[in-house]
Design an enzyme around this catalytic site. Structure first.
Site, mmCIF file in Angstrom:
data_model
loop_
_atom_site.group_PDB
_atom_site.id
_atom_site.type_symbol
_atom_site.label_atom_id
_atom_site.label_comp_id
_atom_site.label_asym_id
_atom_site.label_seq_id
_atom_site.Cartn_x
_atom_site.Cartn_y
_atom_site.Cartn_z
ATOM 1 N N TRP A 63 3.029 70.576 2.297
ATOM 2 C CA TRP A 63 3.577 71.550 2.607
ATOM 3 C C TRP A 63 4.936 70.655 2.960
ATOM 4 O O TRP A 63 5.773 71.586 3.182
ATOM 5 C CB TRP A 63 2.723 72.319 4.849
ATOM 6 C CG TRP A 63 1.861 73.691 3.855
ATOM 7 C CD1 TRP A 63 1.512 73.543 2.382
ATOM 8 C CD2 TRP A 63 1.714 74.184 5.051
ATOM 9 N NE1 TRP A 63 0.184 74.578 2.973
ATOM 10 C CE2 TRP A 63 0.961 75.239 4.530
ATOM 11 C CE3 TRP A 63 2.122 74.973 6.357
ATOM 12 C CZ2 TRP A 63 0.601 76.178 5.113
ATOM 13 C CZ3 TRP A 63 1.685 75.921 6.323
ATOM 14 C CH2 TRP A 63 0.781 76.617 6.706
ATOM 15 N N ASP A 81 -0.884 63.949 10.802
ATOM 16 C CA ASP A 81 -2.157 64.557 11.002
ATOM 17 C C ASP A 81 -3.173 63.528 11.307
ATOM 18 O O ASP A 81 -2.727 62.467 11.436
ATOM 19 C CB ASP A 81 -2.792 65.201 9.399
ATOM 20 C CG ASP A 81 -3.720 65.651 9.160
ATOM 21 O OD1 ASP A 81 -3.575 66.966 8.376
ATOM 22 O OD2 ASP A 81 -4.874 65.815 10.525
ATOM 23 N N LYS A 162 -1.940 78.813 9.876
ATOM 24 C CA LYS A 162 -2.979 79.376 9.411
ATOM 25 C C LYS A 162 -4.479 80.228 10.576
ATOM 26 O O LYS A 162 -4.238 79.360 11.710
ATOM 27 C CB LYS A 162 -3.924 78.230 8.506
ATOM 28 C CG LYS A 162 -4.821 78.472 8.334
ATOM 29 C CD LYS A 162 -5.537 77.286 7.142
ATOM 30 C CE LYS A 162 -6.092 75.776 8.064
ATOM 31 N NZ LYS A 162 -6.210 75.553 6.476
#
EC number: 2.1.1.166
Length: 210
Positions: A63, A81, A162
């Site tokens: 992304w 992350d 998401k």
């Protein structure tokens, strides 16, 4: 064990025959997920030069790579992350668990006082295969991402996340509708058909919640 083996074999066969996997390999993209984002960005014209973009759940980097490809050398891309990620040119990355206050504070320090134009979240928990366990974990991450957008996304900005369809999904979308002028649910072509994932897009962040 034999069933698991057959399942693994089926996944591998699907993975390597997947046109988006082949495209990612051919174009030097880090993951097929880059094409989910590409479709979502282009459909709603979410990116412009000089934007500040935050990518939550960034690894392996598809992304962030897609965003940087589209905005060129302008703006900022900040990624986070729990999994480590090899460096990407033009992407500021923090390795840490978004659920930990110290990590969030460190990420906010990287951002400074700069308002964010677009918050992206592709975060998902490690799947146990038990829906009653996985869905609450997913919704917890989604709540944290929504809180981050509340605090750092500028008025008029956009939030793309998401989600897994299931318990808590409808309430979450309702919460988004209180915060954004327009909320849409998208299922990009690169999402596998049997996957419960969809993407919720909030556009036009309001100065005050309804």
């Amino acid at each position: 064990m034999a069933t698991r083996s057959k399942s693994s074999q089926r996944w591998l066969k699907e993975h390597f025959s997947d046109p988006f996997v082949k495209k990612a390999q051919a174009e030097g993209m880090r993951s097929r997920a880059a094409y989910k984002l590409e479709e979502l960005l282009e459909r709603d014209r979410l990116l412009k030069p000089h934007m500040v973009v935050v990518d939550l759940g960034a690894a392996p980097g598809g992304w962030s790579q897609q965003v940087r490809r589209q905005i060129g050398d302008t703006g900022r891309v900040l990624a986070l992350d729990i999994l480590d990620m090899p460096p990407l040119a033009g992407v500021e990355f923090l390795h840490g668990d978004f659920r930990e206050e110290a990590v969030l504070s460190q990420f906010e320090a990287m951002l400074g006082d700069q308002p964010v134009d677009l918050v992206l979240s592709d975060m998902a928990p490690n799947k146990s295969g038990v829906g009653a366990v996985d869905q609450p974990r997913m919704m917890h991450l989604a709540e944290l991402a929504l809180d981050f957008a509340d605090n750092h996304l500028k008025t008029g900005g956009a939030f793309l996340i998401k989600l897994f369809q299931g318990e808590g999904f409808d309430d979450y979308v309702r919460d988004m509708r209180r915060r954004y002028d327009k909320v849409s649910i998208r299922k990009p072509e690169a999402s596998r058909k049997r996957s419960p994932e969809v993407y919720a897009l909030g556009q036009g962040k309001r100065a005050h919640m309804k």
